[in-house]
Design a protein around this motif. Structure first.
Motif, PDB file in Angstrom:
ATOM      1  N   ARG A  11       0.803  -1.210  -0.061  1.00 12.42           N
ATOM      2  CA  ARG A  11       0.064  -0.187  -0.055  1.00 12.42           C
ATOM      3  C   ARG A  11       0.801   1.098  -0.002  1.00 12.42           C
ATOM      4  O   ARG A  11       0.543   2.298  -0.465  1.00 12.42           O
ATOM      5  N   ASP A  12       2.102   1.291   0.458  1.00 12.59           N
ATOM      6  CA  ASP A  12       2.851   2.368   0.541  1.00 12.59           C
ATOM      7  C   ASP A  12       3.178   2.779  -0.924  1.00 12.59           C
ATOM      8  O   ASP A  12       3.645   3.918  -1.192  1.00 12.59           O
ATOM      9  N   TRP A  13       3.023   1.955  -1.792  1.00 18.05           N
ATOM     10  CA  TRP A  13       3.467   2.068  -3.298  1.00 18.05           C
ATOM     11  C   TRP A  13       2.116   3.007  -3.891  1.00 18.05           C
ATOM     12  O   TRP A  13       2.278   3.362  -5.211  1.00 18.05           O
ATOM     13  N   ILE A  14       1.114   2.749  -3.430  1.00 22.50           N
ATOM     14  CA  ILE A  14       0.045   3.236  -3.921  1.00 22.50           C
ATOM     15  C   ILE A  14       0.149   4.881  -4.381  1.00 22.50           C
ATOM     16  O   ILE A  14       0.437   5.681  -3.635  1.00 22.50           O
ATOM     17  N   GLY A  15      -0.427   5.174  -5.588  1.00 25.18           N
ATOM     18  CA  GLY A  15      -0.090   6.436  -6.302  1.00 25.18           C
ATOM     19  C   GLY A  15       1.015   6.565  -7.246  1.00 25.18           C
ATOM     20  O   GLY A  15       1.303   7.490  -7.797  1.00 25.18           O
ATOM     21  N   THR A  16       2.133   5.532  -6.882  1.00 25.36           N
ATOM     22  CA  THR A  16       3.253   5.616  -7.819  1.00 25.36           C
ATOM     23  C   THR A  16       2.963   5.316  -9.396  1.00 25.36           C
ATOM     24  O   THR A  16       2.185   4.364  -9.878  1.00 25.36           O
ATOM     25  N   PRO A  17       3.351   6.227 -10.219  1.00 24.90           N
ATOM     26  CA  PRO A  17       2.907   6.209 -11.558  1.00 24.90           C
ATOM     27  C   PRO A  17       3.399   5.195 -12.193  1.00 24.90           C
ATOM     28  O   PRO A  17       4.391   4.444 -11.929  1.00 24.90           O
ATOM     29  N   TYR A  18       2.789   4.750 -13.272  1.00 31.89           N
ATOM     30  CA  TYR A  18       3.197   3.622 -14.321  1.00 31.89           C
ATOM     31  C   TYR A  18       4.204   4.086 -14.727  1.00 31.89           C
ATOM     32  O   TYR A  18       4.365   4.844 -15.608  1.00 31.89           O
ATOM     33  N   LYS A  25       9.651   3.750  -5.945  1.00 37.55           N
ATOM     34  CA  LYS A  25       8.578   4.117  -5.212  1.00 37.55           C
ATOM     35  C   LYS A  25       8.149   5.704  -5.166  1.00 37.55           C
ATOM     36  O   LYS A  25       9.190   6.646  -5.124  1.00 37.55           O
ATOM     37  N   GLY A  26       6.842   6.107  -5.436  1.00 38.02           N
ATOM     38  CA  GLY A  26       6.755   7.360  -5.836  1.00 38.02           C
ATOM     39  C   GLY A  26       7.173   8.348  -7.219  1.00 38.02           C
ATOM     40  O   GLY A  26       6.775   9.195  -7.521  1.00 38.02           O
ATOM     41  N   VAL A  27       8.049   7.619  -7.823  1.00 37.29           N
ATOM     42  CA  VAL A  27       8.678   7.796  -9.233  1.00 37.29           C
ATOM     43  C   VAL A  27       7.910   7.056 -10.564  1.00 37.29           C
ATOM     44  O   VAL A  27       7.539   7.731 -11.378  1.00 37.29           O
ATOM     45  N   CYS A  29       6.769   2.499 -11.543  1.00 37.76           N
ATOM     46  CA  CYS A  29       7.071   1.147 -11.599  1.00 37.76           C
ATOM     47  C   CYS A  29       6.072   0.833 -12.571  1.00 37.76           C
ATOM     48  O   CYS A  29       5.005   1.291 -12.981  1.00 37.76           O
ATOM     49  N   ASP A  30       6.361  -0.390 -13.071  1.00 41.80           N
ATOM     50  CA  ASP A  30       5.119  -1.422 -13.724  1.00 41.80           C
ATOM     51  C   ASP A  30       4.897  -2.752 -12.671  1.00 41.80           C
ATOM     52  O   ASP A  30       5.214  -2.531 -11.373  1.00 41.80           O
ATOM     53  N   CYS A  31       4.084  -3.648 -13.076  1.00 41.85           N
ATOM     54  CA  CYS A  31       3.636  -4.753 -12.059  1.00 41.85           C
ATOM     55  C   CYS A  31       4.821  -5.484 -11.369  1.00 41.85           C
ATOM     56  O   CYS A  31       4.715  -5.554 -10.318  1.00 41.85           O
ATOM     57  N   LEU A  32       5.916  -5.681 -12.166  1.00 39.70           N
ATOM     58  CA  LEU A  32       6.917  -6.471 -11.669  1.00 39.70           C
ATOM     59  C   LEU A  32       7.901  -5.525 -10.734  1.00 39.70           C
ATOM     60  O   LEU A  32       8.338  -5.980  -9.731  1.00 39.70           O
ATOM     61  N   GLY A  33       7.871  -4.164 -11.293  1.00 38.41           N
ATOM     62  CA  GLY A  33       8.709  -3.250 -10.587  1.00 38.41           C
ATOM     63  C   GLY A  33       8.017  -3.074  -9.087  1.00 38.41           C
ATOM     64  O   GLY A  33       8.749  -2.848  -8.281  1.00 38.41           O
ATOM     65  N   LEU A  34       6.628  -3.152  -9.054  1.00 43.19           N
ATOM     66  CA  LEU A  34       6.111  -3.097  -7.862  1.00 43.19           C
ATOM     67  C   LEU A  34       6.451  -4.271  -6.657  1.00 43.19           C
ATOM     68  O   LEU A  34       6.981  -4.172  -5.671  1.00 43.19           O
ATOM     69  N   LEU A  35       6.275  -5.521  -7.264  1.00 47.02           N
ATOM     70  CA  LEU A  35       6.737  -6.695  -6.485  1.00 47.02           C
ATOM     71  C   LEU A  35       8.221  -6.701  -6.178  1.00 47.02           C
ATOM     72  O   LEU A  35       8.487  -6.886  -5.031  1.00 47.02           O
ATOM     73  N   ARG A  36       9.165  -6.146  -7.038  1.00 42.06           N
ATOM     74  CA  ARG A  36      10.552  -6.063  -6.841  1.00 42.06           C
ATOM     75  C   ARG A  36      10.608  -5.049  -5.652  1.00 42.06           C
ATOM     76  O   ARG A  36      11.585  -5.210  -4.629  1.00 42.06           O
ATOM     77  N   GLY A  37       9.846  -3.598  -5.812  1.00 42.17           N
ATOM     78  CA  GLY A  37      10.172  -2.758  -4.468  1.00 42.17           C
ATOM     79  C   GLY A  37       9.620  -3.268  -3.407  1.00 42.17           C
ATOM     80  O   GLY A  37      10.044  -3.166  -2.614  1.00 42.17           O
ATOM     81  N   VAL A  38       8.275  -4.198  -3.340  1.00 46.79           N
ATOM     82  CA  VAL A  38       7.940  -4.381  -2.039  1.00 46.79           C
ATOM     83  C   VAL A  38       8.854  -5.682  -1.598  1.00 46.79           C
ATOM     84  O   VAL A  38       9.146  -5.440  -0.303  1.00 46.79           O
ATOM     85  N   TRP A  39       9.448  -6.463  -2.391  1.00 46.30           N
ATOM     86  CA  TRP A  39      10.401  -7.315  -1.688  1.00 46.30           C
ATOM     87  C   TRP A  39      11.664  -6.633  -1.173  1.00 46.30           C
ATOM     88  O   TRP A  39      11.952  -6.946  -0.005  1.00 46.30           O
ATOM     89  N   ARG A  40      11.836  -5.380  -1.892  1.00 48.71           N
ATOM     90  CA  ARG A  40      13.199  -4.912  -1.265  1.00 48.71           C
ATOM     91  C   ARG A  40      12.884  -4.187   0.059  1.00 48.71           C
ATOM     92  O   ARG A  40      13.727  -4.126   0.932  1.00 48.71           O
ATOM     93  N   GLY A 116      -0.793   2.788 -17.873  1.00 49.83           N
ATOM     94  CA  GLY A 116      -1.741   3.968 -17.835  1.00 49.83           C
ATOM     95  C   GLY A 116      -2.511   4.516 -16.685  1.00 49.83           C
ATOM     96  O   GLY A 116      -3.302   5.203 -16.666  1.00 49.83           O
ATOM     97  N   ALA A 117      -2.096   3.871 -15.473  1.00 49.13           N
ATOM     98  CA  ALA A 117      -2.594   4.156 -14.164  1.00 49.13           C
ATOM     99  C   ALA A 117      -1.557   4.154 -13.229  1.00 49.13           C
ATOM    100  O   ALA A 117      -0.649   3.381 -13.218  1.00 49.13           O
ATOM    101  N   ALA A 118      -1.655   4.827 -12.170  1.00 49.87           N
ATOM    102  CA  ALA A 118      -0.857   4.705 -10.900  1.00 49.87           C
ATOM    103  C   ALA A 118      -1.295   3.488 -10.224  1.00 49.87           C
ATOM    104  O   ALA A 118      -2.170   2.938 -10.335  1.00 49.87           O
ATOM    105  N   VAL A 119      -0.228   3.066  -9.379  1.00 54.35           N
ATOM    106  CA  VAL A 119      -0.313   1.962  -8.551  1.00 54.35           C
ATOM    107  C   VAL A 119      -1.614   2.158  -7.621  1.00 54.35           C
ATOM    108  O   VAL A 119      -1.905   3.365  -7.073  1.00 54.35           O
ATOM    109  N   ALA A 120      -2.532   1.097  -7.735  1.00 55.24           N
ATOM    110  CA  ALA A 120      -3.695   1.301  -6.733  1.00 55.24           C
ATOM    111  C   ALA A 120      -4.268   0.162  -6.327  1.00 55.24           C
ATOM    112  O   ALA A 120      -3.669  -1.121  -6.660  1.00 55.24           O
TER     113      ALA A 120
END
Length: 142
Positions: A11-18, A25-27, A29-40, A116-120
């Motif tokens: 949830r901390d990634w919500i609003g990050t643009p695609y 985070k905040g800059v 990500c794509d779906c894999l980038g979200l998963l990678r960022g949460v892993w980190r 086309g959308a931010a993380v949601a």
């Protein structure tokens, strides 16, 4: 590691643009980038860095690269067994490799990044359920 910690990290990634291939985070990500960022956020360093990939990588290669990578680092669970804090992989069509992922926040919601959308955080409705390819659990999850 608890489901609540995983969900909070997602949830901390919500609003990050695609942004294709990004994982900041905040800059962007794509779906894999979200998963990678949460892993980190949860573990520190990533277990591997994905190679560059085009938007049509799954259609072009026909390989289950996303499932293979998930299997190397996450614990496979049954598709119907996913719950809060688990990773869900999706296929756009039955004849294509899985190429999208999200992190479940409940049995009916997930956090994901979509072109086309931010993380949601969105509902996992019937369309999403029909397209589930497999599900995984983070290692060491309680």
């Amino acid at each position: 590691m608890t489901p609540a910690e995983i969900i909070a990290a997602a949830r901390d990634w919500i609003g990050t643009p695609y942004l294709h291939q990004a994982s900041l985070k905040g800059v962007g990500c794509d779906c894999l980038g979200l998963l990678r960022g949460v892993w980190r956020d949860l573990y520190g360093t990533e277990p591997e860095t994905p190679p560059p990939y085009s938007g049509d990588w799954a259609e072009a290669t026909g390989q289950e690269a996303m499932i293979e990578a998930a299997t190397r680092h996450l614990r496979p669970i049954g598709c119907a067994e996913y719950g809060p804090g688990d990773v869900i992989l999706f296929r756009w069509r039955p004849d294509l490799p899985a190429k999208h992922c999200g992190i479940a926040t409940s049995a009916t919601t997930m956090v994901h990044a979509h072109d086309g959308a931010a993380v949601a955080e969105v509902g996992i409705g019937s369309w999403w359920r029909r397209h589930i390819a497999c599900a995984f659990r983070f290692p060491e999850r309680l």
